[in-house]
Write an enzyme that holds these catalytic residues in place. Structure first.
Site, PDB file in Angstrom:
ATOM      1  N   LYS A 127      21.389 -50.641  -9.994  1.00 15.00           N
ATOM      2  CA  LYS A 127      21.560 -49.284 -10.514  1.00 15.00           C
ATOM      3  C   LYS A 127      20.398 -49.010 -11.457  1.00 15.00           C
ATOM      4  O   LYS A 127      19.812 -49.935 -12.042  1.00 15.00           O
ATOM      5  CB  LYS A 127      22.875 -49.145 -11.268  1.00 15.00           C
ATOM      6  CG  LYS A 127      23.435 -47.734 -11.264  1.00 15.00           C
ATOM      7  CD  LYS A 127      24.057 -47.375  -9.922  1.00 15.00           C
ATOM      8  CE  LYS A 127      24.681 -45.976  -9.966  1.00 15.00           C
ATOM      9  NZ  LYS A 127      25.348 -45.640  -8.690  1.00 15.00           N
ATOM     10  N   ASP A 167      22.232 -40.143  -7.834  1.00 16.28           N
ATOM     11  CA  ASP A 167      23.464 -40.270  -8.612  1.00 16.28           C
ATOM     12  C   ASP A 167      23.531 -39.003  -9.461  1.00 16.28           C
ATOM     13  O   ASP A 167      22.909 -37.995  -9.109  1.00 16.28           O
ATOM     14  CB  ASP A 167      23.443 -41.554  -9.461  1.00 16.28           C
ATOM     15  CG  ASP A 167      24.814 -41.927 -10.013  1.00 16.28           C
ATOM     16  OD1 ASP A 167      25.119 -41.558 -11.159  1.00 16.28           O
ATOM     17  OD2 ASP A 167      25.593 -42.571  -9.285  1.00 16.28           O
TER      18      ASP A 167
END
Length: 444
Positions: A127, A167
């Site tokens: 991430k 995201d």
């Protein structure tokens, strides 16, 4: 050697102080994993599999310097957390938000390891992101930031190393700017990012994938109980891609969606959102309150949450820890029987424990919202073989992946009374493949 949960959490806390989101994610997972490992794989304790899986393989932090439209120098911080690559290249989104910090990115990367494993696609977990806030920025400012961000990130990513995606704050526009910069620097057209436009290497139904996958997972839960969406009332939080497409799919499957929300408040329409109403919601952007000007059946509340309204199914699709223990009690009191997470860790641990105590069918995000990364994985497959599949083929593959995730959760989460503990099933089911790969690969 056996592991003790409290001692293990203390060990992780001492090594990661002031990282509450990461510690919450670790506790949520290891509470199920430690008893399982002690019973089924005690030798893994000697190999320190859990101690290794909670430690990122690599954490990259870098400066992002860019010029705004007034030619003023701006400085942000960028990150990439490469958590685990035991079963494949790192895979996980990039988040651009002033709320981004290392704790949040480590929790997201940790969750991503298990989520990606559950899909059955050979992907590791990672991430990244930045504290850059895209709100209020011009297209040129966002382009300059994304180019500067990728100028540093490019050396750490690649189609067989680390494949980021979008995201919060990162959609097709931002992915396009970063992809273009990567191509410029590397002189190489490669599937280094997913969430690309379908005209330049992207996959169809990627924007819809998380919301659609969420509903496919809930559909599996219902079918396991010989039920369907007919007559079910559904409360959804959020109003972005996940919430919107979850609502759209819910309506198509025969459900009645009564709420959406954003940071300003909650929109409630007791008559339910039709597809026409949902299209109108999409046109409003962040101004959800204006819905009531067109549809008098709706009310916008600044002091209420979606969980304050009676429903059969609750789908938190906004952000982490948005649903607390009091919200859980309200939902149960109002007759809610199913909760499935469309966002990452939107329910607090106290809320989850209350759901389990109340025998609510609770589906964690690592299982229920895996549709997004599943289609990202399918996008990578299409890039590797130089093809683009139809929407129907991608949607069919997505549905099959969510059905298989549900089977895995049932396999590892079925309790003696027949109730399915989906959190336990997802934690153990997602861990098995990763833990086995780490053991097979030695001390890496």
């Amino acid at each position: 050697m056996s592991l003790n949960f409290k001692n293990f959490i203390k060990y992780v806390t001492d090594k990661n102080p002031n990282e509450p989101e990461f510690l919450q994610a670790v506790a949520e997972v290891t509470e199920d994993l430690i008893p399982y490992i002690n019973e089924k794989h005690p030798t893994w304790n000697d190999l320190k599999i859990l101690e290794r899986i909670v430690e990122p393989e690599r954490v990259i932090s870098f400066r992002v310097t860019w010029l705004d439209d007034k030619n003023v120098v701006q400085v942000n911080r960028g990150y990439r957390v490469q958590m685990n690559s035991a079963i494949g290249p790192y895979k996980g989104g990039l988040r651009f938000s002033p709320t981004v910090n290392l704790s949040i990115l480590k929790f997201l990367a940790f969750e991503q390891v298990f989520k990606n494993s559950l899909t059955g696609i050979p992907l590791g977990g990672g991430k990244g992101g930045s504290d850059f806030d895209p709100k209020g920025k011009s297209d040129n400012e966002i382009m300059r930031f994304c180019q500067s961000f990728m100028t540093e990130l490019f050396r750490h990513v690649g189609p067989e190393t680390d494949v980021p995606a979008g995201d919060i704050g990162v959609g097709e526009r931002e992915v396009g700017y970063m992809f273009g910069q990567y191509k410029r620097i590397q002189n190489h057209f490669a599937g280094v990012l997913t969430g690309k436009g379908p005209n330049w290497g992207g996959s169809y139904i990627r924007p819809e994938a998380t919301g659609y996958g969420l509903l496919y997972f809930v559909q599996c839960i219902l079918e396991n109980l010989d039920e369907d969406f007919s007559g079910k009332t559904i409360a959804i939080s959020g109003a972005g891609n996940v919430a919107y497409y979850a609502a759209e799919k819910a309506v198509n499957l025969g459900g009645k969606v009564i709420t959406l929300s954003n940071s300003s408040g909650c929109l409630h329409d007791p008559e339910g959102f039709s597809l026409e109403k949902l299209h109108h919601v999409a046109s409003l952007g962040r101004e959800l309150a204006k819905y009531t000007e067109t549809y008098k059946s709706g009310q916008f509340f600044t002091d209420k949450k979606p969980w304050d309204f009676a429903c059969d199914i609750a789908l938190p699709c906004a952000t982490q820890n948005e649903l607390d223990e009091q919200d859980a009690k309200t939902l149960v009191k109002n007759g809610c029987r199913f909760v499935a997470e469309g966002a990452n860790m939107p329910s607090t641990m106290e809320a989850i424990k209350y759901f389990h105590k109340s025998k609510v069918h609770f589906a964690p995000g690592k299982a229920a919202n895996a549709g997004g990364v599943a289609v990202s994985g399918l996008e990578m497959s299409q890039n590797w073989i130089g093809q683009q599949w139809t929407s129907e083929k991608v949607d069919g593959r997505l549905k099959g992946i969510m059905e298989n995730i549900h089977k895995t959760c049932v396999k590892y989460g079925k309790e003696e009374d027949g109730h399915i503990n989906y959190l336990k099933g997802a934690n153990i089911g997602g861990f098995i493949k990763v833990g086995s790969a780490m053991k097979a690969q030695g001390l890496v």
